[in-house]
Design a protein around this motif. Structure first.
Motif, PDB file in Angstrom:
ATOM      1  N   GLY A 102       0.804  -1.222   0.000  1.00 23.27           N
ATOM      2  CA  GLY A 102       0.000   0.000   0.000  1.00 23.27           C
ATOM      3  C   GLY A 102       0.839   1.275   0.000  1.00 23.27           C
ATOM      4  O   GLY A 102       0.355   2.334   0.355  1.00 23.27           O
ATOM      5  N   TYR A 103       2.129   1.159  -0.399  1.00 22.11           N
ATOM      6  CA  TYR A 103       2.942   2.378  -0.501  1.00 22.11           C
ATOM      7  C   TYR A 103       2.632   3.006  -1.852  1.00 22.11           C
ATOM      8  O   TYR A 103       2.882   2.400  -2.880  1.00 22.11           O
ATOM      9  N   GLU A 104       2.142   4.192  -1.856  1.00 23.73           N
ATOM     10  CA  GLU A 104       1.866   4.854  -3.131  1.00 23.73           C
ATOM     11  C   GLU A 104       2.860   5.960  -3.369  1.00 23.73           C
ATOM     12  O   GLU A 104       3.548   6.013  -4.366  1.00 23.73           O
ATOM     13  N   LYS A 105       2.903   6.840  -2.362  1.00 22.70           N
ATOM     14  CA  LYS A 105       3.768   8.010  -2.526  1.00 22.70           C
ATOM     15  C   LYS A 105       5.077   7.791  -1.791  1.00 22.70           C
ATOM     16  O   LYS A 105       5.070   7.335  -0.646  1.00 22.70           O
ATOM     17  N   PRO A 106       6.185   8.154  -2.425  1.00 20.31           N
ATOM     18  CA  PRO A 106       7.439   8.105  -1.672  1.00 20.31           C
ATOM     19  C   PRO A 106       7.431   9.173  -0.587  1.00 20.31           C
ATOM     20  O   PRO A 106       6.837  10.248  -0.770  1.00 20.31           O
TER      21      PRO A 106
ATOM     22  N   ILE B 140      12.312  11.704   2.027  1.00 19.16           N
ATOM     23  CA  ILE B 140      13.682  11.178   1.917  1.00 19.16           C
ATOM     24  C   ILE B 140      13.772  10.183   0.751  1.00 19.16           C
ATOM     25  O   ILE B 140      14.786  10.122   0.050  1.00 19.16           O
ATOM     26  N   GLN B 141      12.703   9.439   0.512  1.00 15.65           N
ATOM     27  CA  GLN B 141      12.702   8.507  -0.610  1.00 15.65           C
ATOM     28  C   GLN B 141      12.696   9.269  -1.942  1.00 15.65           C
ATOM     29  O   GLN B 141      13.427   8.938  -2.872  1.00 15.65           O
ATOM     30  N   ALA B 142      11.861  10.310  -1.991  1.00 14.10           N
ATOM     31  CA  ALA B 142      11.769  11.086  -3.233  1.00 14.10           C
ATOM     32  C   ALA B 142      13.124  11.694  -3.595  1.00 14.10           C
ATOM     33  O   ALA B 142      13.506  11.749  -4.761  1.00 14.10           O
TER      34      ALA B 142
ATOM     35  N   THR C 217      14.567   8.357  12.176  1.00 13.30           N
ATOM     36  CA  THR C 217      13.796   7.136  12.019  1.00 13.30           C
ATOM     37  C   THR C 217      12.343   7.517  11.792  1.00 13.30           C
ATOM     38  O   THR C 217      11.906   8.578  12.235  1.00 13.30           O
ATOM     39  N   GLY C 218      11.652   6.674  11.070  1.00 14.52           N
ATOM     40  CA  GLY C 218      10.242   6.957  10.840  1.00 14.52           C
ATOM     41  C   GLY C 218       9.998   7.785   9.595  1.00 14.52           C
ATOM     42  O   GLY C 218       8.864   8.059   9.241  1.00 14.52           O
ATOM     43  N   THR C 219      11.081   8.168   8.909  1.00 15.16           N
ATOM     44  CA  THR C 219      10.898   8.991   7.711  1.00 15.16           C
ATOM     45  C   THR C 219      10.835   8.119   6.453  1.00 15.16           C
ATOM     46  O   THR C 219      10.638   8.627   5.356  1.00 15.16           O
ATOM     47  N   GLY C 220      11.045   6.829   6.622  1.00 13.34           N
ATOM     48  CA  GLY C 220      11.038   5.923   5.463  1.00 13.34           C
ATOM     49  C   GLY C 220      12.425   5.769   4.860  1.00 13.34           C
ATOM     50  O   GLY C 220      12.575   5.404   3.694  1.00 13.34           O
ATOM     51  N   LYS C 221      13.480   5.997   5.649  1.00 10.11           N
ATOM     52  CA  LYS C 221      14.828   5.989   5.053  1.00 10.11           C
ATOM     53  C   LYS C 221      15.297   4.587   4.686  1.00 10.11           C
ATOM     54  O   LYS C 221      16.145   4.435   3.823  1.00 10.11           O
ATOM     55  N   THR C 222      14.739   3.558   5.334  1.00 14.87           N
ATOM     56  CA  THR C 222      15.177   2.203   4.970  1.00 14.87           C
ATOM     57  C   THR C 222      14.856   1.925   3.501  1.00 14.87           C
ATOM     58  O   THR C 222      15.715   1.450   2.749  1.00 14.87           O
ATOM     59  N   ALA C 223      13.630   2.232   3.109  1.00  9.99           N
ATOM     60  CA  ALA C 223      13.274   2.017   1.697  1.00  9.99           C
ATOM     61  C   ALA C 223      14.070   2.963   0.803  1.00  9.99           C
ATOM     62  O   ALA C 223      14.380   2.624  -0.345  1.00  9.99           O
TER      63      ALA C 223
ATOM     64  N   LYS D  60      14.045  -8.002   2.782  1.00  7.56           N
ATOM     65  CA  LYS D  60      13.311  -9.216   2.365  1.00  7.56           C
ATOM     66  C   LYS D  60      11.923  -8.844   1.854  1.00  7.56           C
ATOM     67  O   LYS D  60      11.445  -9.376   0.864  1.00  7.56           O
ATOM     68  N   LYS D  61      11.307  -7.911   2.564  1.00  7.92           N
ATOM     69  CA  LYS D  61       9.957  -7.473   2.209  1.00  7.92           C
ATOM     70  C   LYS D  61       9.957  -6.871   0.796  1.00  7.92           C
ATOM     71  O   LYS D  61       9.124  -7.204  -0.035  1.00  7.92           O
ATOM     72  N   TYR D  62      10.923  -5.996   0.520  1.00  3.96           N
ATOM     73  CA  TYR D  62      10.929  -5.315  -0.774  1.00  3.96           C
ATOM     74  C   TYR D  62      11.427  -6.218  -1.896  1.00  3.96           C
ATOM     75  O   TYR D  62      11.035  -6.077  -3.048  1.00  3.96           O
TER      76      TYR D  62
ATOM     77  N   ILE E 163      13.205  -0.501  17.509  1.00  4.81           N
ATOM     78  CA  ILE E 163      11.778  -0.769  17.668  1.00  4.81           C
ATOM     79  C   ILE E 163      10.966  -0.022  16.614  1.00  4.81           C
ATOM     80  O   ILE E 163      10.947   1.187  16.570  1.00  4.81           O
ATOM     81  N   ASP E 164      10.355  -0.780  15.732  1.00  3.59           N
ATOM     82  CA  ASP E 164       9.525  -0.169  14.693  1.00  3.59           C
ATOM     83  C   ASP E 164       8.151  -0.800  14.769  1.00  3.59           C
ATOM     84  O   ASP E 164       7.949  -1.931  14.377  1.00  3.59           O
ATOM     85  N   ILE E 165       7.259  -0.071  15.342  1.00  4.19           N
ATOM     86  CA  ILE E 165       5.920  -0.610  15.486  1.00  4.19           C
ATOM     87  C   ILE E 165       4.980   0.355  14.813  1.00  4.19           C
ATOM     88  O   ILE E 165       5.036   1.560  15.071  1.00  4.19           O
TER      89      ILE E 165
ATOM     90  N   GLY F 211       4.919   8.511  15.665  1.00  5.44           N
ATOM     91  CA  GLY F 211       4.694   9.419  14.537  1.00  5.44           C
ATOM     92  C   GLY F 211       5.437   8.965  13.297  1.00  5.44           C
ATOM     93  O   GLY F 211       5.948   9.767  12.531  1.00  5.44           O
ATOM     94  N   ARG F 212       5.537   7.641  13.090  1.00  3.28           N
ATOM     95  CA  ARG F 212       6.307   7.136  11.952  1.00  3.28           C
ATOM     96  C   ARG F 212       5.517   7.252  10.658  1.00  3.28           C
ATOM     97  O   ARG F 212       4.314   7.085  10.648  1.00  3.28           O
ATOM     98  N   ALA F 213       6.255   7.527   9.587  1.00  2.00           N
ATOM     99  CA  ALA F 213       5.679   7.641   8.244  1.00  2.00           C
ATOM    100  C   ALA F 213       4.362   8.414   8.245  1.00  2.00           C
ATOM    101  O   ALA F 213       3.369   7.998   7.681  1.00  2.00           O
ATOM    102  N   GLY F 214       4.401   9.548   8.915  1.00  2.00           N
ATOM    103  CA  GLY F 214       3.272  10.470   8.832  1.00  2.00           C
ATOM    104  C   GLY F 214       2.158  10.243   9.844  1.00  2.00           C
ATOM    105  O   GLY F 214       1.257  11.052   9.953  1.00  2.00           O
TER     106      GLY F 214
HETATM  107  P1  AMP Z   1      11.826   3.774   8.413  1.00  5.53           P
HETATM  108  O1  AMP Z   1      12.050   5.233   8.649  1.00  5.53           O
HETATM  109  O2  AMP Z   1      12.568   3.272   7.245  1.00  5.53           O
HETATM  110  O3  AMP Z   1      12.088   2.963   9.650  1.00  5.53           O
HETATM  111  O4  AMP Z   1      10.269   3.560   8.041  1.00  5.53           O
HETATM  112  C1  AMP Z   1       9.228   3.858   8.925  1.00  5.53           C
HETATM  113  C2  AMP Z   1       7.932   3.143   8.577  1.00  5.53           C
HETATM  114  O5  AMP Z   1       7.331   3.710   7.424  1.00  5.53           O
HETATM  115  C3  AMP Z   1       8.091   1.671   8.288  1.00  5.53           C
HETATM  116  O6  AMP Z   1       7.092   0.980   9.013  1.00  5.53           O
HETATM  117  C4  AMP Z   1       7.868   1.548   6.798  1.00  5.53           C
HETATM  118  O7  AMP Z   1       7.285   0.302   6.487  1.00  5.53           O
HETATM  119  C5  AMP Z   1       6.912   2.694   6.503  1.00  5.53           C
HETATM  120  N1  AMP Z   1       7.084   3.301   5.147  1.00  5.53           N
HETATM  121  C6  AMP Z   1       8.253   3.528   4.522  1.00  5.53           C
HETATM  122  N2  AMP Z   1       8.059   4.125   3.329  1.00  5.53           N
HETATM  123  C7  AMP Z   1       6.720   4.281   3.190  1.00  5.53           C
HETATM  124  C8  AMP Z   1       5.888   4.854   2.171  1.00  5.53           C
HETATM  125  N3  AMP Z   1       6.405   5.395   1.078  1.00  5.53           N
HETATM  126  N4  AMP Z   1       4.553   4.838   2.369  1.00  5.53           N
HETATM  127  C9  AMP Z   1       4.036   4.314   3.501  1.00  5.53           C
HETATM  128  N5  AMP Z   1       4.761   3.757   4.510  1.00  5.53           N
HETATM  129  C10 AMP Z   1       6.083   3.755   4.366  1.00  5.53           C
END
Ligand code: AMP
Length: 443
Positions: free
Chosen positions: A37-41, A44-46, A64-70, A114-116, A327-329, A355-358
């Protein structure tokens, strides 16, 4: 630069990417993202994905929580997936190396890869200390394309001849500031020296102290500097407030906060392991399901606590800074700083757990008299003054004295705090107090 990437960059110069489909990612990756269900980057991803696809080094400042892993996993996967598609066992070697400060964070990054990547793609292994080496050695023998590791265990297994880093193409250091805080600088430098000169290096850090900048200068080649949010700012969607308390009031205020049944999960930070154990013990005695996560807990105890926290069986996890790193919940709505950290950067990391990912999050802090200097340092770093919810006087009003256990038995069995509390005197009924707390906290 490959033609696709060149086109990709040009495209992005014309219009800012708003969808993952703008990056020209492999269909298999895009399908995985759709599944989640990730639609928009995220920002940090963008910013990072096109640069990493282009092969450039990155110095990323993101919490953390900004989506930097992806942000680092997706483009590096894109680089290696076509190369490893038909690898035989004896052709496999480590192409992506990720270093993370803690086992929890390493496990989480490994899981994200693994997920990606999905099944049947690159072989991914996570290694860290505190558990047996043999399963890790066994997995290394089968050949690995992506290795996620904590520095100590990586060096151990390399010294024993189980790891060859000479083929690494993409080197990622995550949470570099924490890695240095934890004293891994020599290990990181040793590992970095074992890598090929020609490689892509991505360094991410929540804060940018001089030590991180100097490490970055020695490892990165003409990096693209990418920052989301201000360097030291706290994650945006988190509401932050502080309770000025007396030490002995902390536990009672925690219980008062927990009387709000809308708080399904709360992560509580204490300064010491002993402190974490003490809070958990008292909560359990008060029939509130709680668990501690810290360095003295075995890996299996930590994993179990996290699992039960995620499933909702455990409502309160009390952790120390180091242990809480990974811890990522999803929906972690509340973080409580039971003790304020003496390093302001830790505060930024702590509240990044919510407050992760918005999503919206709330961070509450207890600040006793001797912690005021820590609060000042935090406010200076974040450039933000925390909203004051309560002062000790308020608390004396809402918590009836009979609920406060004296901590030091002096002066006829009563502590100074207790006697002061009695003197403060005119406490309303507990019920009224509770209502007032709710109202204020919600506001
Ligand atoms: P991170 O900062 O990499 O630890 O990511 C924080 C959380 O955001 C994780 O649970 C990810 O699965 C989720 N996430 C990362 N990128 C997106 C995205 N583009 N849209 C929605 N959720 C995301």
């Amino acid at each position: 630069m490959s033609e696709t990437n060149e086109q990709n960059i040009k495209k992005q110069e014309l219009k800012k990417p708003v969808l993952f489909s703008d990056f020209g990612l492999l269909e298999s990756i895009q399908n995985r993202l759709k599944e989640f269900g990730y639609e928009k980057p995220t920002p940090i991803q963008a910013k990072s994905i096109p640069v990493v696809l282009d092969g450039q080094d990155v110095l990323g400042c993101a919490q953390t929580g900004t989506g930097k892993t992806a942000a680092f996993a997706l483009p590096t996967l894109q680089h290696i997936i076509p190369k490893v598609a038909n690898d035989k066992k004896n052709e496999r070697y480590i192409r992506i190396l990720v270093l993370a400060p803690t086992r929890e964070l390493a496990a989480q990054i490994g899981d994200s890869f693994k997920k990606y990547a999905g099944s049947g793609g690159p072989r991914i292994l996570t290694i860290f200390g505190g558990v047996g080496k043999n399963p890790q050695i066994g997995a290394l023998k089968k050949g690995v394309h992506i290795l996620v590791a904590t520095p100590g265990r990586l060096l151990d297994l390399r010294n024993e001849g189980h790891i060859d880093l000479s083929g690494v193409e993409h080197y990622i250091l995550d949470e570099a500031d924490r890695m240095l805080d934890m004293g891994f600088i020599h290990d990181v430098r040793k590992i970095s020296r074992a890598l090929p000169q020609k490689r892509q290096t991505l360094l991410f850090s929540a804060t940018m102290p001089d030590s991180v900048i100097s490490l970055a200068e020695s490892l990165l080649h003409k990096p693209m500097k990418i920052a989301v949010d201000r360097v030291s700012s706290t994650a945006k969607p988190v509401t932050q407030a502080v309770y000025f308390v007396e030490k002995f009031q902390k536990y009672h205020m925690l219980k008062d906060i927990l009387s709000d049944t809308t708080i399904k999960r709360i992560l509580v930070f204490t300064r010491t392991k002993h402190g974490a154990n003490k809070v958990v013990k008292r909560l359990l005695r008060d029939k509130i399901n709680a668990a501690a996560i810290h360095g003295n807990k075995s890996q299996s105890a930590r994993v179990r606590a996290l699992k039960e926290f995620k499933s909702g069986e455990v409502r309160v996890v009390v952790a120390t800074d180091v242990a809480a790193r990974g811890i990522d919940i999803k929906s972690l709505s509340h973080v409580l700083n039971y003790d304020l950290p003496n390093e302001p950067e830790s505060y930024v990391h702590r509240i990044g757990r919510t407050g992760r990912a918005g999503d919206k999050g709330t961070s509450l802090s207890f600040c006793a008299e001797d912690e005021k200097k820590h609060l000042r340092a935090i406010e200076k770093l974040t450039g933000k003054q925390l909203k004051v919810l309560y002062t000790p006087k308020h608390i004396r009003e809402i918590l009836p004295p009979e609920k406060l256990e004296p901590t030091q038995k002096k002066h006829g069995g009563r502590s100074r705090a207790y006697r002061q509390n009695r003197k403060g005197g005119s406490s309303p009924s507990p019920k009224k107090g509770r209502q007032r707390t709710r109202k204020k906290t919600d506001g």
